[in-house]
Enzyme design. Structure first.
Site, mmCIF file in Angstrom:
data_model
loop_
_atom_site.group_PDB
_atom_site.id
_atom_site.type_symbol
_atom_site.label_atom_id
_atom_site.label_comp_id
_atom_site.label_asym_id
_atom_site.label_seq_id
_atom_site.Cartn_x
_atom_site.Cartn_y
_atom_site.Cartn_z
ATOM 1 N N VAL A 56 64.061 22.532 48.305
ATOM 2 C CA VAL A 56 62.654 22.937 48.354
ATOM 3 C C VAL A 56 61.752 21.710 48.270
ATOM 4 O O VAL A 56 60.763 21.592 49.002
ATOM 5 C CB VAL A 56 62.335 23.953 47.234
ATOM 6 C CG1 VAL A 56 60.853 24.330 47.242
ATOM 7 C CG2 VAL A 56 63.192 25.218 47.399
ATOM 8 N N PHE A 72 63.771 15.403 34.158
ATOM 9 C CA PHE A 72 63.480 16.581 33.331
ATOM 10 C C PHE A 72 64.335 16.654 32.072
ATOM 11 O O PHE A 72 64.072 17.465 31.191
ATOM 12 C CB PHE A 72 63.654 17.854 34.166
ATOM 13 C CG PHE A 72 62.401 18.232 34.912
ATOM 14 C CD1 PHE A 72 61.968 19.539 34.937
ATOM 15 C CD2 PHE A 72 61.653 17.272 35.577
ATOM 16 C CE1 PHE A 72 60.805 19.886 35.604
ATOM 17 C CE2 PHE A 72 60.502 17.606 36.251
ATOM 18 C CZ PHE A 72 60.067 18.922 36.267
ATOM 19 N N THR A 130 69.960 24.461 38.469
ATOM 20 C CA THR A 130 70.271 25.621 39.310
ATOM 21 C C THR A 130 71.772 25.900 39.412
ATOM 22 O O THR A 130 72.175 26.788 40.156
ATOM 23 C CB THR A 130 69.713 25.426 40.729
ATOM 24 O OG1 THR A 130 70.227 24.203 41.268
ATOM 25 C CG2 THR A 130 68.196 25.366 40.719
ATOM 26 N N TYR A 175 71.122 30.921 32.931
ATOM 27 C CA TYR A 175 70.186 30.449 33.965
ATOM 28 C C TYR A 175 68.959 31.365 34.030
ATOM 29 O O TYR A 175 67.815 30.908 33.953
ATOM 30 C CB TYR A 175 70.894 30.400 35.321
ATOM 31 C CG TYR A 175 69.964 30.166 36.481
ATOM 32 C CD1 TYR A 175 69.324 28.942 36.656
ATOM 33 C CD2 TYR A 175 69.706 31.172 37.420
ATOM 34 C CE1 TYR A 175 68.452 28.726 37.714
ATOM 35 C CE2 TYR A 175 68.840 30.967 38.478
ATOM 36 C CZ TYR A 175 68.214 29.746 38.630
ATOM 37 O OH TYR A 175 67.347 29.540 39.671
ATOM 38 N N LYS A 214 65.119 30.329 32.918
ATOM 39 C CA LYS A 214 64.051 30.389 33.925
ATOM 40 C C LYS A 214 62.929 31.324 33.464
ATOM 41 O O LYS A 214 61.752 31.045 33.676
ATOM 42 C CB LYS A 214 64.603 30.837 35.282
ATOM 43 C CG LYS A 214 65.497 29.810 35.966
ATOM 44 C CD LYS A 214 64.782 28.515 36.316
ATOM 45 C CE LYS A 214 63.813 28.687 37.456
ATOM 46 N NZ LYS A 214 63.145 27.397 37.798
ATOM 47 N N TRP A 223 68.032 33.498 46.851
ATOM 48 C CA TRP A 223 68.973 33.152 47.939
ATOM 49 C C TRP A 223 68.426 32.029 48.828
ATOM 50 O O TRP A 223 68.414 32.131 50.051
ATOM 51 C CB TRP A 223 69.310 34.403 48.768
ATOM 52 C CG TRP A 223 69.992 35.506 48.022
ATOM 53 C CD1 TRP A 223 69.983 35.722 46.664
ATOM 54 C CD2 TRP A 223 70.784 36.565 48.574
ATOM 55 N NE1 TRP A 223 70.719 36.853 46.359
ATOM 56 C CE2 TRP A 223 71.224 37.394 47.520
ATOM 57 C CE3 TRP A 223 71.158 36.908 49.878
ATOM 58 C CZ2 TRP A 223 72.011 38.520 47.698
ATOM 59 C CZ3 TRP A 223 71.942 38.041 50.070
ATOM 60 C CH2 TRP A 223 72.367 38.830 48.986
#
Length: 304
Positions: A19, A47, A72, A135, A139, A160
């Site tokens: 992304v 991070f 991720t 996860y 999030k 996805w």
């Protein structure tokens, strides 16, 4: 009298991810882009050390912060919950705090994994999250820290995600379909394959919209149109490849056998229903996400 709009300074974290790579393209037209990765030399973008991210924000003084960094590795997160929490919750919380102090807009990405995947209707932004995995839980905590910070924000939940660059499900299926004459692919998880390019383009559009209409800030579901199973996704990919003249050992759809999730045990539990309702996004920004097949077909023309 001419009204001139100041070109914003945009600080992007996670520029090397799928992304982030597309965001470098879409955001560069909006203003001055400072794009960082975890190992960037000029500013701190790692991070794993959240408080040092604050120094970066204070040094750059951006108008917009876009966070495309995250932990991720869904299964790996089960064995390193503290590390996943640092990347997915604590670090975005620090960015949100700094965004609030500066009056900057924070853009953050979240996931269908905040839901338990029950039922068969698409999840809306008003539905109550109930994550099944570390996860998903980390999030969700990241979302909540952003929302509680007082910073103007855009949170996009997606699912996805794929891109032509880097590894993805389609490339894995193509590789296996060259090596084997039969595949077994899960058919009881439903979602919408969503291109990183679509996420990046909608993000740029939404940032522009929120700059002139601050009331549009908030939480949105952002996925491609329609839905499929991983099995249906695999069949579509292989059909496109065959049509393009790619030699595959898997001859037809019948050789892509449907199996339940239980056939592939994993450390992290996956949601069965990952459908996300995008009506709120469509109404706010005047956008209609294209059918998932369009983006996947386009990606395949780049990699085949």
């Amino acid at each position: 009298m001419t009204v001139t709009h100041k070109h914003p300074t945009i600080l992007l974290f996670g520029k090397g991810g799928q992304v982030g790579w597309e965001l470098q393209r879409s955001l560069s037209a909006l203003g001055t882009l400072v794009a960082l990765d975890h190992d960037s030399a000029d500013h701190h973008g790692n991070f794993a050390e959240p408080e040092r991210l604050a120094e970066t924000v204070q040094a750059v003084r951006p108008d917009v912060i876009v966070n495309a960094a995250a932990h991720t590795a869904v299964d790996k997160a089960e064995g390193e919950p503290d590390f996943a929490r640092t990347l997915n919750a604590t670090a975005p919380g620090v960015l949100a705090r700094e965004a609030a102090a500066l009056g900057a807009l924070l853009v953050h990405y979240s996931t269908d994994y905040v839901f338990d995947g029950s039922g068969d209707r698409p999840w809306t932004e008003a539905d109550t999250p109930a994550p099944l995995s570390v996860y998903g839980a980390t999030k969700l905590e990241g979302e909540q820290l952003v929302q509680a910070s007082g910073a103007r924000h855009l949170i996009f939940r997606t699912s996805w995600v794929y891109a032509a660059r880097g590894g993805n499900f389609a490339k894995t299926m193509l590789r296996l379909a060259r090596e084997r004459d039969k595949l077994t692919v899960i058919d009881d998880q439903v979602g919408a394959p969503t291109g990183a390019d679509l996420l990046a383009d909608v993000t740029a559009h939404a940032i522009r919209a929120v700059q002139s209409h601050p009331n549009l800030a908030g939480l949105y579901h952002l996925v491609a149109g329609g839905h499929t199973t991983w099995n249906g996704y695999a069949r579509f990919v292989l059909a496109q490849a065959r049509a393009a003249g790619v030699a595959l050992a898997v001859s037809d759809d019948a050789a892509v056998e449907p199996v339940p999730t239980s056939a592939f045990p994993t450390p992290a539990k996956r949601p069965h229903n990952s459908r996300l309702d995008t009506a709120k996004l469509q109404a706010a920004f005047g956008l209609v996400p294209p059918p998932w097949q369009h983006g996947v077909a386009r990606m395949l023309t780049e990699i085949l």
